[in-house]
Design an enzyme around this catalytic site. Structure first.
Site, mmCIF file in Angstrom:
data_model
loop_
_atom_site.group_PDB
_atom_site.id
_atom_site.type_symbol
_atom_site.label_atom_id
_atom_site.label_comp_id
_atom_site.label_asym_id
_atom_site.label_seq_id
_atom_site.Cartn_x
_atom_site.Cartn_y
_atom_site.Cartn_z
ATOM 1 N N SER A 28 139.511 -26.633 -18.383
ATOM 2 C CA SER A 28 139.488 -25.359 -17.687
ATOM 3 C C SER A 28 140.429 -24.374 -18.395
ATOM 4 O O SER A 28 140.226 -24.073 -19.569
ATOM 5 C CB SER A 28 139.861 -25.565 -16.222
ATOM 6 N N HIS A 30 132.499 -27.769 -11.744
ATOM 7 C CA HIS A 30 133.672 -27.572 -12.592
ATOM 8 C C HIS A 30 134.454 -28.864 -12.796
ATOM 9 O O HIS A 30 135.263 -28.961 -13.715
ATOM 10 C CB HIS A 30 134.577 -26.504 -11.982
#
Length: 729
Positions: free
Chosen positions: A586, A701
């Protein structure tokens, strides 16, 4: 807290959302990334973007490219006999039936747990009594079989959260995500009957929030009409929805601004679940929120805004006291200065009656090497998780006639402590303790008496007998001392040949703390590898100042810190560039991308997980517009010039010897989006540079929706790292 096994918020109120990509932030209302800048990599302004087709998340051409590269990566890495061994070892760990059953306090002295294994891939939400759980042989009642629901409805349902109506906590709004996306479907569920409520509340898929007002009323914030979202893709209109109404019958009670990151109106309750008042949030950027109180609820729109900076975060409501965490200095009307990082408390009703004269008390003031990592509440106490030099302690606070008092709970020293659940109906807590080499141990604690009882420890998953943990400090480019941990063999040879993985995050005030990483231990440390965790600026290890030092145009400090740790490892002859690999996800994926392009000479491997990589166009990709408070605005001349200078996608140069990177992402990542990783990999391909690429179709995610998918990803990663860093000795 009731329902904390799915990380419900304390006091059943929605606190100000500060986006953290490693946490639970939301994303745009669509899973299709918006078209990005047609001028990537300094191409002529009139040149078409040759990789634009990869922006279409489910586009036919894009998916052909994805599947081809997935197959290529699996074909290459699965030929290594270690791949199959690693995958089997990981699944054994992930699906182990002797792992600690993580408990969450539920209503009426009951314990909830969410369980996944080889049979229940998507998981079971289940419940037992406290006595049965404590006995070690509980009989579980299944509340919801998510695996069965997935098969019935032909979806890969991920149970993201449950929001139950206090104080009974029987009716719940369940958030179900298809494949792990941030977008969810909300359905009303009856725990007593173990079924969805017939003709109950149902919200179709979207990026949305819903909270109970009473049994027949909820507040909903979502995209009500097409395009009615902020530039970041979040809802900013809240409506009241009554039982039996259709969405088009809901009545608007709050509207933020399209320029906000997001806006919403919610409900504040006390520890007993009683309604206190309404509260609204306008998130101006990642770290600034305009907070307003509505003492008379939605029937009276009179609002009160307290005179705190918009960086201040409301962190709790305890015995009538509002708890705020200051992220910048603030002076009261009487001239008292409250400093950055302070936790303050004051009588909320009195403050709302006379907002110009709020005079709080300091509950806790961290020093330069401390930070508040978490705030929890039991029936009668406020509990703080405090970090000092990246080591934890837990303190219990009480507010009485003589003001605030506190004491430290007798928990293991020099470990990472996590309060995982607290009870609304008593002062009991569940707390986990762990370290790099110490498996998780579950403690049962009393916040009133201070009594602590060790309940159980997880079995060791790898041989740590010959390993040790050391903390060192590297010196960054500007002279700042940066801590890092090194996990390696006690008899490590300082000859520069030790295969080493360096990990960091460095953003959004997120702390990286020592945790028991069973997979890393089994697949890497046991086999002679070393692991380093860098606590670089941008994170929250030392409070707001440590984070703010790496914001926007100061972000090069974050990258310098990481490089300083690498150079310290090399200077100590722990490792050398041919044996040093890096890994991060991320915002940490951006960090790895920058390191790949800035210092390709320092690494021989880079695992770049669910990353941001195009920092010139990120505000037009998925939820990117919401992160300008962290990274800056590409359209600003100064900030834009800096972002272009560090943007990995814009700084790949011909003739440079890059290490062969491994890009990872997920098709259903609707937060960062897969276009970043896709286009960076495609750029490498166009430049005839070697790379690995793997895109999990499910997972959002988190990049994986279940244990099997996670095991496959781990096996790919560690096979790659083993080949790059171990096989060249």
């Amino acid at each position: 807290m009731r329902g904390t096994f799915l990380n419900r918020l304390v006091l059943a109120m929605v606190l100000a959302m500060a986006f953290t990509m490693a946490a639970s932030a939301k994303a745009p209302m669509t899973t299709v990334a918006k078209p990005i800048d047609s001028n990537p990599n300094n191409a002529p302004n009139d040149a078409a973007d040759p990789r634009a087709y990869l922006n279409e998340i489910d586009g036919e051409k894009a998916m052909v490219w994805v599947k081809a590269h997935n197959q290529s990566t699996v074909n290459k890495l699965s030929k290594d006999p270690r791949y199959g061994e690693y995958q089997a070892d990981i699944l054994k760990i992930l699906q182990a039936t002797d792992r600690i059953v993580r408990p969450g306090f539920a209503h009426g002295s009951t314990i909830d747990n969410f369980w996944q294994d080889g049979t229940h891939v998507q998981g079971l939400w289940r419940r037992t009594s406290w006595e049965a759980y404590r006995s070690g042989s509980p009989q579980w009642r299944v509340i919801l079989d998510v695996e069965a629901l997935s098969k019935l409805e032909d979806k890969t349902w991920v149970l993201r959260s449950e929001n139950c109506l206090p104080p009974v906590d029987n009716l719940c709004l369940l958030s179900l995500s298809d494949g792990g996306k941030d977008a969810d479907v909300v359905r009303e569920f009856d725990i007593a009957r173990g079924q969805f409520v017939k003709e109950g509340f149902v919200l179709p898929e979207g990026k949305q929030s819903a909270t109970w007002v009473d049994e027949n009323t909820i507040y909903v914030t979502r995209e009500w009409t097409p395009g009615e979202v902020t530039d970041s893709g979040y809802g900013y209109v809240t409506k009241v929805l009554k039982r039996g109404q259709s969405l088009d019958q809901a009545v608007e009670i709050f509207r933020g601004d399209k320029k906000d990151v997001s806006s919403r109106r919610s409900v504040m309750r006390d520890i007993d679940g009683k309604y206190v008042m309404d509260i609204s949030y306008r998130d101006l950027d990642s770290f600034n929120t305009e907070l307003a109180f509505y003492p008379n609820g939605h029937t009276d729109n009179r609002k009160v805004v307290l005179p705190f900076p918009t960086t201040a975060a409301l962190s709790g409501y305890y015995k009538g006291q509002a708890i705020y965490n200051l992220k910048s200095d603030w002076a009261s009307a009487n001239g008292t200065v409250f400093h950055n990082g302070a936790l303050i408390a004051f009588d909320l009703r009195a403050a709302l009656a006379d907002p110009a004269h709020v005079e709080p008390l300091v509950l806790f003031m961290p020093n330069d090497h401390q930070s508040v990592q978490g705030i929890t509440q039991t029936k009668n106490h406020l509990v703080l998780s405090i970090q000092s030099n990246v080591s934890s302690e837990v303190r219990s606070f009480d507010f009485g006639k003589n003001g605030w008092s506190s004491f430290k709970l007798a928990l293991p020293e020099n470990s990472t402590l996590s309060v995982t659940s607290s009870d609304n109906e008593s002062d009991h807590l569940f707390i986990f303790s762990e370290g790099f080499l110490e498996p998780s141990t579950l403690f049962y604690a009393d916040a009133a008496s201070g009594n602590v009882e060790k309940l159980k420890s997880s079995p060791e998953r790898f041989d740590a007998e010959d390993l040790q943990v050391q903390q060192f400090w590297a010196t960054s480019e500007d002279g700042t001392k940066v801590p890092y941990f090194l996990v390696a063999r006690k008899d490590i040879k300082l000859d520069g040949t030790n295969p080493t993985i360096l990990y960091a995050y460095g953003g959004f005030e997120i702390s990286m703390r020592p945790t028991y990483l069973a997979t890393l231990g089994k697949l890497w440390l046991e086999k002679g590898g070393a692991y380093a965790l860098a606590n670089i600026r941008g994170g929250g290890e030392f409070g707001p100042k440590w984070h703010e030092a790496g914001l926007k145009t100061h972000r090069q400090r974050v990258y310098d810190d990481f490089q300083a740790v690498a150079q310290d490892l090399i200077a100590k002859k722990v490792t050398s560039a041919p044996h040093l690999g890096i890994m991060g996800g991320s915002n940490g994926g951006l960090l790895m991308g920058v390191q790949l392009t800035e210092r390709p000479d320092l690494w021989n491997a880079a695992v770049i997980q669910v990353p941001l990589l195009d920092m010139v166009n990120f505000t037009h990709m998925s939820a990117g517009a919401s992160w300008q408070g962290e990274y800056g605005n590409p359209d600003d001349p100064v900030e834009g010039a800096f972002l272009r200078s560090i943007s990995p996608y814009h700084n790949v140069r011909a003739g440079v010897g890059y290490p062969e990177p491994f890009f990872e992402t997920s098709t259903k990542d609707d937060r960062v989006g897969p276009a970043h990783a896709r286009k960076m990999a495609a750029l490498f391909e166009d430049m005839s540079l070697p790379f690995y690429y793997y895109e999990n179709i499910e997972g959002g995610h988190a990049a994986a929706a279940n244990l099997q998918e996670r095991a496959r990803l781990y096996a790919l990663e560690y096979t790659y790292m083993s080949q790059k860093l171990m096989d060249n000795k």
